[in-house]
Design a protein around this motif. Structure first.
Motif, PDB file in Angstrom:
ATOM      1  N   THR A  15       0.825  -1.209   0.000  1.00 24.44           N
ATOM      2  CA  THR A  15       0.000   0.000   0.000  1.00 24.44           C
ATOM      3  C   THR A  15       0.856   1.255   0.000  1.00 24.44           C
ATOM      4  OG1 THR A  15      -1.790  -1.179   1.092  1.00 24.44           O
ATOM      5  CG2 THR A  15      -1.847   1.229   1.197  1.00 24.44           C
ATOM      6  N   LYS A  36      -7.940  -1.707  -5.565  1.00 23.80           N
ATOM      7  CA  LYS A  36      -7.379  -2.371  -4.385  1.00 23.80           C
ATOM      8  C   LYS A  36      -8.252  -3.565  -4.046  1.00 23.80           C
ATOM      9  CE  LYS A  36      -5.764  -2.928  -0.055  1.00 23.80           C
ATOM     10  NZ  LYS A  36      -5.134  -4.200   0.131  1.00 23.80           N
ATOM     11  N   GLU A 100      -3.587  -3.182  -6.744  1.00 29.38           N
ATOM     12  CA  GLU A 100      -2.971  -3.762  -5.555  1.00 29.38           C
ATOM     13  C   GLU A 100      -3.706  -5.052  -5.220  1.00 29.38           C
ATOM     14  OE1 GLU A 100      -2.124  -2.914  -0.821  1.00 29.38           O
ATOM     15  OE2 GLU A 100      -2.663  -1.227  -2.110  1.00 29.38           O
TER      16      GLU A 100
END
Length: 165
Positions: A15, A36, A100
């Motif tokens: 992150t 994410k 991510e």
């Protein structure tokens, strides 16, 4: 849209790396969006807000709009989690989408690795990992490039070369 990922085990700096990469790449004048993935019941709306009340009442999707931003929240209500491709299709066009998570998705990735995490590299089992961003020399990196985890400019350069920007 070009898509590139940051992956790695928990507590390896993914992150923080994502945050720095977005700032670096956007600072170079490119439009960047992010996706994410969370493995838990991520809650971005909180009890007491109107949008939370709409979702709790049974709304499938809730759009929250203000003069500064808007957000779309969708409740799966037992349906399957949508694949990354479906989520990417909902994004407005940008130069680069940084993702991510989504370790097993087919887009290219850089692995964040910290020696203190005590975990093996994912790269050995995942051919979509193109480089490793590490805080120390990782074992078994093979022929993959190893970049300094804190060298944001070099990591951004690598990713932008990879995607042709």
């Amino acid at each position: 849209m070009r898509v590139y990922g940051v992956t790695g085990w928990k507590n390896t700096g993914k992150t923080h790396l994502m945050e720095r990469l977005v700032a670096e790449i956007a600072g170079r004048g490119l439009a960047v969006s992010t996706v994410k993935h969370a493995h838990h019941d991520a809650e971005i709306d909180h009890p007491g807000t109107d949008s939370f009340r709409h979702r709790a009442a049974g709304a499938r999707e809730v759009v929250l709009a203000s003069p500064r931003r808007w957000a779309l929240m969708a409740e799966l209500r037992g349906a399957e989690e949508p694949p990354l491709e479906a989520l990417l299709a909902r994004l407005s066009p940008v130069d680069l989408v940084l993702v991510e998570g989504y370790k097993r998705a087919p887009h290219p990735k850089i692995e964040a690795w910290r020696a203190a995490a005590g975990r093996p590299l994912l790269a050995g089992q995942n051919p979509t990992i193109r480089a490793i961003a590490a805080d120390a020399p990782p074992p078994d990196a093979g022929a993959l490039p190893v970049l300094g985890l804190d060298d944001t400019a070099a990591i951004a350069d690598f990713i932008l070369r990879e995607v042709g920007l």
